[in-house]
Write a protein that holds these residues in place. Structure first.
Motif, PDB file in Angstrom:
ATOM      1  N   GLU A  46     118.087  30.949  10.172  1.00 55.13           N
ATOM      2  CA  GLU A  46     116.809  30.892  10.711  1.00 55.13           C
ATOM      3  C   GLU A  46     115.980  30.035   9.937  1.00 55.13           C
ATOM      4  O   GLU A  46     116.061  30.168   8.599  1.00 55.13           O
ATOM      5  CB  GLU A  46     116.362  32.614  11.083  1.00 55.13           C
ATOM      6  CG  GLU A  46     117.308  33.207  11.892  1.00 55.13           C
ATOM      7  CD  GLU A  46     116.799  34.659  11.839  1.00 55.13           C
ATOM      8  OE1 GLU A  46     116.895  35.233  13.033  1.00 55.13           O
ATOM      9  OE2 GLU A  46     116.038  35.055  11.014  1.00 55.13           O
ATOM     10  N   TYR A  47     114.796  29.543  10.468  1.00 54.62           N
ATOM     11  CA  TYR A  47     114.022  28.655   9.751  1.00 54.62           C
ATOM     12  C   TYR A  47     112.686  28.654  10.289  1.00 54.62           C
ATOM     13  O   TYR A  47     112.606  28.661  11.672  1.00 54.62           O
ATOM     14  CB  TYR A  47     114.582  27.384   9.347  1.00 54.62           C
ATOM     15  CG  TYR A  47     113.973  26.601   8.438  1.00 54.62           C
ATOM     16  CD1 TYR A  47     114.270  26.624   7.073  1.00 54.62           C
ATOM     17  CD2 TYR A  47     113.112  25.568   8.944  1.00 54.62           C
ATOM     18  CE1 TYR A  47     113.572  25.842   6.126  1.00 54.62           C
ATOM     19  CE2 TYR A  47     112.489  24.838   7.739  1.00 54.62           C
ATOM     20  CZ  TYR A  47     112.830  24.959   6.535  1.00 54.62           C
ATOM     21  OH  TYR A  47     112.176  24.223   5.447  1.00 54.62           O
ATOM     22  N   SER A  48     111.650  28.649   9.645  1.00 50.80           N
ATOM     23  CA  SER A  48     110.318  28.373  10.424  1.00 50.80           C
ATOM     24  C   SER A  48     109.897  26.844  10.183  1.00 50.80           C
ATOM     25  O   SER A  48     109.501  26.193   9.040  1.00 50.80           O
ATOM     26  CB  SER A  48     109.444  29.141   9.351  1.00 50.80           C
ATOM     27  OG  SER A  48     108.242  29.046   9.829  1.00 50.80           O
ATOM     28  N   GLY A  52     104.448  30.270  11.033  1.00 50.30           N
ATOM     29  CA  GLY A  52     104.378  31.756  11.666  1.00 50.30           C
ATOM     30  C   GLY A  52     105.515  31.974  12.571  1.00 50.30           C
ATOM     31  O   GLY A  52     105.490  33.258  13.257  1.00 50.30           O
ATOM     32  N   ILE A  53     106.500  30.756  12.741  1.00 56.73           N
ATOM     33  CA  ILE A  53     107.219  31.245  13.965  1.00 56.73           C
ATOM     34  C   ILE A  53     108.710  30.789  13.388  1.00 56.73           C
ATOM     35  O   ILE A  53     108.719  29.860  12.846  1.00 56.73           O
ATOM     36  CB  ILE A  53     107.082  30.082  15.205  1.00 56.73           C
ATOM     37  CG1 ILE A  53     105.856  30.479  15.678  1.00 56.73           C
ATOM     38  CG2 ILE A  53     108.014  30.496  16.270  1.00 56.73           C
ATOM     39  CD1 ILE A  53     105.404  29.570  17.085  1.00 56.73           C
ATOM     40  N   LEU A  54     109.497  31.947  13.631  1.00 59.11           N
ATOM     41  CA  LEU A  54     110.904  31.668  13.329  1.00 59.11           C
ATOM     42  C   LEU A  54     111.850  31.004  14.326  1.00 59.11           C
ATOM     43  O   LEU A  54     111.925  31.726  15.364  1.00 59.11           O
ATOM     44  CB  LEU A  54     111.484  32.996  12.573  1.00 59.11           C
ATOM     45  CG  LEU A  54     112.573  33.378  11.661  1.00 59.11           C
ATOM     46  CD1 LEU A  54     112.202  32.331  10.358  1.00 59.11           C
ATOM     47  CD2 LEU A  54     112.734  34.415  11.124  1.00 59.11           C
ATOM     48  N   THR A  55     112.496  29.914  14.037  1.00 56.71           N
ATOM     49  CA  THR A  55     113.327  29.273  14.995  1.00 56.71           C
ATOM     50  C   THR A  55     114.831  30.009  14.423  1.00 56.71           C
ATOM     51  O   THR A  55     115.380  30.121  13.364  1.00 56.71           O
ATOM     52  CB  THR A  55     113.281  27.790  14.888  1.00 56.71           C
ATOM     53  OG1 THR A  55     112.214  27.376  15.088  1.00 56.71           O
ATOM     54  CG2 THR A  55     114.554  27.281  15.905  1.00 56.71           C
ATOM     55  N   ARG A  56     115.485  30.597  15.704  1.00 53.45           N
ATOM     56  CA  ARG A  56     116.576  31.152  15.624  1.00 53.45           C
ATOM     57  C   ARG A  56     117.889  30.368  15.962  1.00 53.45           C
ATOM     58  O   ARG A  56     117.599  29.203  16.495  1.00 53.45           O
ATOM     59  CB  ARG A  56     116.824  32.882  16.609  1.00 53.45           C
ATOM     60  CG  ARG A  56     115.702  33.484  15.699  1.00 53.45           C
ATOM     61  CD  ARG A  56     115.647  34.853  16.428  1.00 53.45           C
ATOM     62  NE  ARG A  56     115.529  34.781  17.800  1.00 53.45           N
ATOM     63  CZ  ARG A  56     114.136  34.837  18.378  1.00 53.45           C
ATOM     64  NH1 ARG A  56     113.432  34.972  17.634  1.00 53.45           N
ATOM     65  NH2 ARG A  56     114.046  34.586  19.588  1.00 53.45           N
ATOM     66  N   GLY A 179     109.070  28.097  19.594  1.00 57.40           N
ATOM     67  CA  GLY A 179     109.722  27.958  18.346  1.00 57.40           C
ATOM     68  C   GLY A 179     111.310  27.834  18.514  1.00 57.40           C
ATOM     69  O   GLY A 179     112.108  27.730  17.658  1.00 57.40           O
ATOM     70  N   GLN A 180     111.745  28.306  19.983  1.00 55.44           N
ATOM     71  CA  GLN A 180     113.201  28.262  20.070  1.00 55.44           C
ATOM     72  C   GLN A 180     113.576  26.971  20.935  1.00 55.44           C
ATOM     73  O   GLN A 180     112.966  26.391  21.392  1.00 55.44           O
ATOM     74  CB  GLN A 180     113.367  29.493  20.869  1.00 55.44           C
ATOM     75  CG  GLN A 180     112.747  30.880  20.404  1.00 55.44           C
ATOM     76  CD  GLN A 180     113.066  31.040  18.870  1.00 55.44           C
ATOM     77  OE1 GLN A 180     114.225  30.828  18.468  1.00 55.44           O
ATOM     78  NE2 GLN A 180     112.157  31.519  17.985  1.00 55.44           N
ATOM     79  N   GLN A 205     110.701  19.389   7.518  1.00 56.98           N
ATOM     80  CA  GLN A 205     109.332  19.825   7.509  1.00 56.98           C
ATOM     81  C   GLN A 205     108.591  18.755   8.114  1.00 56.98           C
ATOM     82  O   GLN A 205     109.043  17.650   8.236  1.00 56.98           O
ATOM     83  CB  GLN A 205     108.870  19.984   5.916  1.00 56.98           C
ATOM     84  CG  GLN A 205     109.234  21.062   5.127  1.00 56.98           C
ATOM     85  CD  GLN A 205     108.839  20.971   3.915  1.00 56.98           C
ATOM     86  OE1 GLN A 205     109.670  20.391   2.908  1.00 56.98           O
ATOM     87  NE2 GLN A 205     107.688  21.448   3.274  1.00 56.98           N
TER      88      GLN A 205
END
Ligand code: C2O
Ligand code: CU
Length: 462
Positions: A46-48, A52-56, A179-180, A205
């Motif tokens: 997982e990564y942001s 503030g949003i975690l991409t799974r 974010g998904q 980034q």
């Protein structure tokens, strides 16, 4: 043909399984048991990307973020163990490396795929120095779009003398506002220039900033690992020279104005940084209607007072020179096709055929694929004509060999050595090489939707 093909595969599978697995003792014996230089363990992560949003459900060779930049040395053996912790099978292809066929990472063609919890040892000695990269060759659109790939630096035997060496891995992500991941492609776009991502990153980034020494001379290694986007890159705020393209030193080290870098391609820049502190140097992409900043370098500290005159040409790589007078000429026509969907679902099929090489759409990864598109004799010179009969650009990549660009029907071409030629709409590029590496080598477009919907084939060298 099919019978020969099956026998060949049986042999290559035997060879490959003897090499596979850290604990397997095959005829490679001591080498296979030796400790690898490093372990790559692709897994879900997982990564942001967005604040503030975690991409799974990302795939990476690193459990906490982007894959490591691997460093090998020219002429020194390199041993990587792949330990598959993904929920599906995978392999690693070492893009641009002239290595033994069994190490090339193409399921069925060069090795069996590596199942979850299995491992495979990749052992090879890179003959060429430069900027390369690695990625899976199985279910490629999904695995690459979910994040699997990394930069491989092969260091020159002698230090070229830069103050800093920074690698930038450029790629986009197809993420929704939550974010998904959203659907990775749209078929009508696959049939044109491809489906673009929504979030544009370097080293995972958006516009990452790096601190660099004021007045320093640095090497920036840019890898386009995106599945679709052709970049057109320029630098603002400093002087930059193109010192290598696709790993190979450029003749004359031209000044960078705007350079196209297609999926799979690389560009190495030498940048002379401003002598003053707090100055920003930006890498900009001009291929979109609105140019945008890919990454920013910020100067720090007292000036190192370097000079572009300090720049030495990089040593040439030992690629054999083709004999153009005796070379055999083989055309490859890249076209659209109306044929129906590929038959096989191994390693991910998009379910459509939109593209073909010499009228044949690739039927998909299979234990018994089509015959090679060309059979080459070991040691002979060849001229391939890449003929683009479509209104779209295609970065055409050949595995296991490097070729020299000879000429284009549309533009002057420097005699660059490369593994990936960016074919412009309706362009024909002739390339030449010595068929000095035996095996089955893929030839495909590196816009992955094109590759997966027919624009792929392979050649055989015996
Ligand atoms: Cu980087 Cu077959 O490709
Ligand atoms: Cu293409």
């Amino acid at each position: 043909m099919a019978q020969t093909r099956r026998n060949f595969l049986k042999n290559s599978l035997l060879t490959a399984s003897a090499v596979a697995g850290g604990t397997t003792v095959g005829f490679l014996g001591a080498r296979a048991q030796a400790q690898p230089d490093l372990l790559l363990k692709p897994a879900l992560t997982e990564y942001s990307f967005l604040p503030g949003i975690l991409t799974r459900k990302l795939f990476s060779y690193n459990s906490t973020g982007p894959a490591p930049v691997l460093r090998a040395r020219q002429g020194q053996p390199f041993h990587v163990r792949l330990e598959n912790a993904l929920p599906e099978e995978t392999t690693i292809h070492w893009h641009g490396l002239r290595l033994p066929n069994a190490m090339d990472g193409v399921p069925f063609l060069t090795q069996p795929y590596v199942n979850r919890h299995e491992s495979f040892d990749y052992i090879f000695t890179p003959p060429d120095a430069g900027t390369f990269w690695y990625h899976p060759h199985c279910n490629t659109l999904e695995q690459m779009s979910y994040g699997l790939n990394g930069v491989l630096v092969v260091e020159e035997e002698t230090d070229p003398g830069f103050d800093q060496d920074i690698a930038l891995n450029l790629r986009d992500w197809r993420l929704g506002s939550d974010g998904q991941f959203i659907k990775l492609y749209q078929a009508r776009k696959s049939a044109r220039s491809g489906t673009f991502g929504t979030v544009k990153t370097a080293n995972w980034q958006e516009n990452p900033h790096y601190e660099v020494s004021s007045g320093g001379l640095i090497r920036l290694r840019i890898v386009n690992s995106d599945v679709t986007r052709i970049f057109k890159l320029g630098i603002s705020g400093a002087q930059a020279k193109i010192i290598a393209l696709d790993g190979y030193p450029t003749p004359g080290q031209p000044e960078l104005d705007q350079q196209s870098v297609g999926p799979g391609q690389r560009m190495d820049l030498a940048i002379l940084l401003p002598g003053e502190e707090d100055r920003e140097v930006t890498l900009i992409n001009y291929s979109s209607s609105t140019p945008w900043t890919v990454s920013t370098l910020k100067t720090r500290g007292q000036s190192l007072k370097r000079d572009l005159g300090d720049l030495r040409p990089l040593p040439a790589n030992p690629v054999p020179l083709p004999d153009l007078a005796s070379a055999e000429h083989i055309p490859f026509e890249f076209t659209a096709t109306a044929e129906s969907a590929p038959k096989s679902g191994f390693c991910g099929s998009l379910g459509f055929s939109f593209w073909a090489i010499n009228r044949q759409p690739w039927p998909g990864v299979s234990p018994d694929p089509m015959a090679p598109m060309a059979e080459l004799k070991l040691g002979k010179s060849y001229i391939f004509s890449f003929i683009n009969r479509t209104p779209h650009s295609h970065p055409i990549h050949l595995h296991g060999l490097s070729f020299t660009l000879l000429k284009s029907n549309k533009r002057p071409l420097a005699p660059l050595i490369t593994d990936t030629a960016l074919l412009l709409p309706d362009e024909q590029i002739d390339v030449a090489f010595v068929a000095d590496n035996p095996g089955d080598w893929l030839l495909h477009c590196h816009i992955i939707e094109h590759q997966k919907t027919g624009m792929s084939s392979f050649i055989r060298i015996t």
